[in-house]
Design an enzyme around this catalytic site. Structure first.
Site, PDB file in Angstrom:
ATOM      1  N   GLU A 183     -42.481   5.393 -19.739  1.00  0.00           N
ATOM      2  CA  GLU A 183     -43.074   6.693 -19.388  1.00  0.00           C
ATOM      3  C   GLU A 183     -44.537   6.785 -19.839  1.00  0.00           C
ATOM      4  O   GLU A 183     -44.956   7.770 -20.463  1.00  0.00           O
ATOM      5  CB  GLU A 183     -42.227   7.844 -19.947  1.00  0.00           C
ATOM      6  N   GLU A 301     -34.016   5.376 -15.927  1.00  0.00           N
ATOM      7  CA  GLU A 301     -33.487   6.526 -16.684  1.00  0.00           C
ATOM      8  C   GLU A 301     -33.181   7.610 -15.664  1.00  0.00           C
ATOM      9  O   GLU A 301     -34.064   8.007 -14.900  1.00  0.00           O
ATOM     10  CB  GLU A 301     -34.509   7.085 -17.685  1.00  0.00           C
TER      11      GLU A 301
HETATM   12  O1  AHR Z   1     -33.566   9.553 -22.626  1.00  0.00           O
HETATM   13  C1  AHR Z   1     -34.252  10.467 -23.401  1.00  0.00           C
HETATM   14  C2  AHR Z   1     -35.763  10.362 -23.229  1.00  0.00           C
HETATM   15  O2  AHR Z   1     -36.098  10.795 -21.945  1.00  0.00           O
HETATM   16  C3  AHR Z   1     -36.367   8.987 -23.319  1.00  0.00           C
HETATM   17  O3  AHR Z   1     -36.651   8.609 -24.613  1.00  0.00           O
HETATM   18  C4  AHR Z   1     -37.626   9.120 -22.530  1.00  0.00           C
HETATM   19  O4  AHR Z   1     -38.007   7.918 -21.900  1.00  0.00           O
HETATM   20  C5  AHR Z   1     -37.321  10.230 -21.525  1.00  0.00           C
HETATM   21  O5  AHR Z   1     -38.287  11.196 -21.506  1.00  0.00           O
END
Ligand code: AHR
Length: 502
Positions: A183, A301
């Site tokens: 991210e 994610e």
């Molecule tokens: O999964 C929780 C968080 O969400 C992670 O650390 C991050 O990559 C995202 O914002």
């Protein structure tokens, strides 16, 4: 008269038609991947709990391992997440008593470094997952990243390969998947990068990591912040570093903060839009830059996450989200979209696996399975290798800014080896059962259809330690004729119909 009424009913009936020859892509089982971060109780107290009577010789919770094996996750992302942007991998290897504790800035805690690379690899081997490591492209540098590859995969007589041997791992770990940064497009990230900064850093990191091990697959952190210049960012990355990109990684989380079920059920459209947009960006850049190598999408994610959010540990409660039935429907809709886009989506990692926005919740004496565990398990265990382009029509609904959406959300997959068909259906109606005719336009069913239904008493139903089975999977068999049958999808349900083919 009777015939006319019957024909009328059939015409208005919901319909799913499947042509076994309309193949839309090869399904990579990595769509059913997971993600474990050093955050809250995911690692410590979730996966790893050496003091627990439930732990094995490596300190891994055996009940958690058993539950994870049920999900058949072929790939596991680690160690973050936001965590990785401040992580030094060297802190997490070697004798545990010499490992340093460090302030952890992403989540505001202290990282004891009792669990690190080698413990993670052991964990993956026990659940048959391929490890996928993300390197620190936040406050870490390319030297550290390339050293990590050498430590894990080095097979020669070099200092870091020898350090791994000294730590008890003679054979290289052969870690196949490596992500560069997490991210990086978010201001919340340690070491946030502008599109230019990241494209340049990505290429330089990738170059040296590949020179250490040319066989590795690399993932670029493309989009998590959908409110900024994501088109420019993705184009720049592909323009400058396409030769080094195997996957473009994208993230999102969805939720129902307004408690509006109909609006929440349109989450399918957000997923469709984002996947189509990123597919289009890749296609456009490949054409413009004459790029011929495959570049896939990894949604590395994704999940439902909106309750346990906030800036402080008190607010975000270690991200321990309790899921209900409507969240399970949304998880199933994600898988439907991933199957429909299987041609380009080649990996997806639910975030996360234990305790932290997770399908499994532990306490010191056991665990329970959250609602979202059930669609994950049924999809992962029944999904074949070929995505089919199913046609369907159904009654419609309006929600959020959408109208005329079909109440049924559908995907289909063929398992060529087993000669079987799986049809995945989410009924997004809160109150109505939907009678539906399912027809094979080519081929024939052989034997009864296995029916798996994920459902519970109402859309808000949750599981807990006291009530672990409010939302669960119910299985039946259904006798069918040669190429057509009628099935009634229960309100607020996920149904998977699995059938052998003649
Ligand atoms: O999964 C929780 C968080 O969400 C992670 O650390 C991050 O990559 C995202 O914002």
């Amino acid at each position: 008269m009777y015939l006319r009424r019957l024909l009328g009913r059939l015409r208005s009936m919901n319909t799913i038609k499947i042509d076994l020859d309309r193949r839309s892509g090869l399904i990579d089982h990595n769509l059913f991947g997971g993600f474990a971060e050093h955050l809250g109780r995911c690692i410590y107290g979730g996966i790893y709990d050496p003091g627990s009577p439930l732990a094995d010789e490596d300190g891994l919770r055996t009940d958690v391992l058993d539950a994870l094996r049920r999900l058949k996750m072929p790939v596991m992302r680690y160690p973050g997440g936001n965590f990785v942007s401040g992580y030094r991998w060297i802190d997490g290897v070697g004798p545990v008593e010499t490992r340093p504790a460090r302030p952890e800035l992403a989540w505001g805690t202290i990282e004891p470094n009792l669990f690190g690379t080698n413990e993670f690899v052991k964990f993956c081997r026990k659940i048959n997952s391929e490890p996928y490591i993300v390197v620190n492209c936040g406050d870490g540098d390319m030297r550290e990243a390339r050293d990590w590859v050498e430590y894990c995969n080095g097979a020669q007589n070099t200092a870091l390969a020898n350090l791994r041997r000294q730590h008890g791992f003679d054979a290289p770990h052969n870690i196949k998947y490596w992500g560069i940064g997490n991210e990086v497009d978010g201001e919340w990230q340690i070491g946030y990068k502008t599109p230019q900064e990241y494209a340049r850093a990505y290429k330089e990191f990738a170059k040296v990591m590949r020179w250490v091990d040319p066989s590795i697959k690399l993932l670029a952190s493309a989009i998590s912040n959908w409110r900024t210049e994501f088109v420019e960012r993705t184009n720049l990355l592909l323009d400058q570093a396409a030769d080094y990109i195997d996957y473009l990684a994208i993230h999102w989380y969805v939720g129902n903060p307004d408690n509006d079920f109909a609006a929440y059920m349109t989450a399918s459209e957000l997923v469709e839009e984002r996947l189509s947009v990123v597919e289009g960006l890749i296609r456009a850049m490949k054409l413009q830059r004459n790029i011929h190598k495959p570049i896939a999408i990894a949604v590395d994610e994704w999940n439902v996450w909106y309750r346990a959010r906030g800036a402080t540990v008190e607010e975000h409660k270690n991200l321990e989200e309790t899921y209900n039935l409507e969240d399970a429907l949304v998880v199933a809709m994600h898988f439907n979209a991933f199957i429909r886009h299987a041609q380009m989506v080649k990996m997806a990692n639910i975030a996360q696996i234990v305790n932290v926005i997770a399908p499994i919740i532990t306490n010191p004496t056991g665990l329970f399975l959250q609602t979202i565990f059930h669609p994950f398990e049924v999809y992962s265990r029944t999904c074949g290798n070929i995505a089919l382009d199913a046609f369907w029509e159904s009654e419609t609904f309006s929600g959020g800014s959408y109208s005329g959406l079909r109440l049924l959300d559908v995907a289909a997959a063929l398992d060529e080896e087993k000669k079987s068909l799986s049809v995945y259906v989410v009924n997004r109606s809160e109150h109505d059962a939907l009678e539906t005719r399912i027809t094979l336009d080519s081929g024939q069913f052989a034997g009864p259809v296995q029916v798996h239904v994920v459902n519970g008493p109402d859309i808000q139903a949750e599981n807990s330690f006291d009530h672990p089975d409010r939302v669960s999977v119910f299985k039946t068999d259904l006798r069918v004729e040669r190429n057509s049958f009628v099935y009634t999808f229960e309100p607020h349900s996920v149904t998977v119909l699995v059938s052998a083919l003649a």
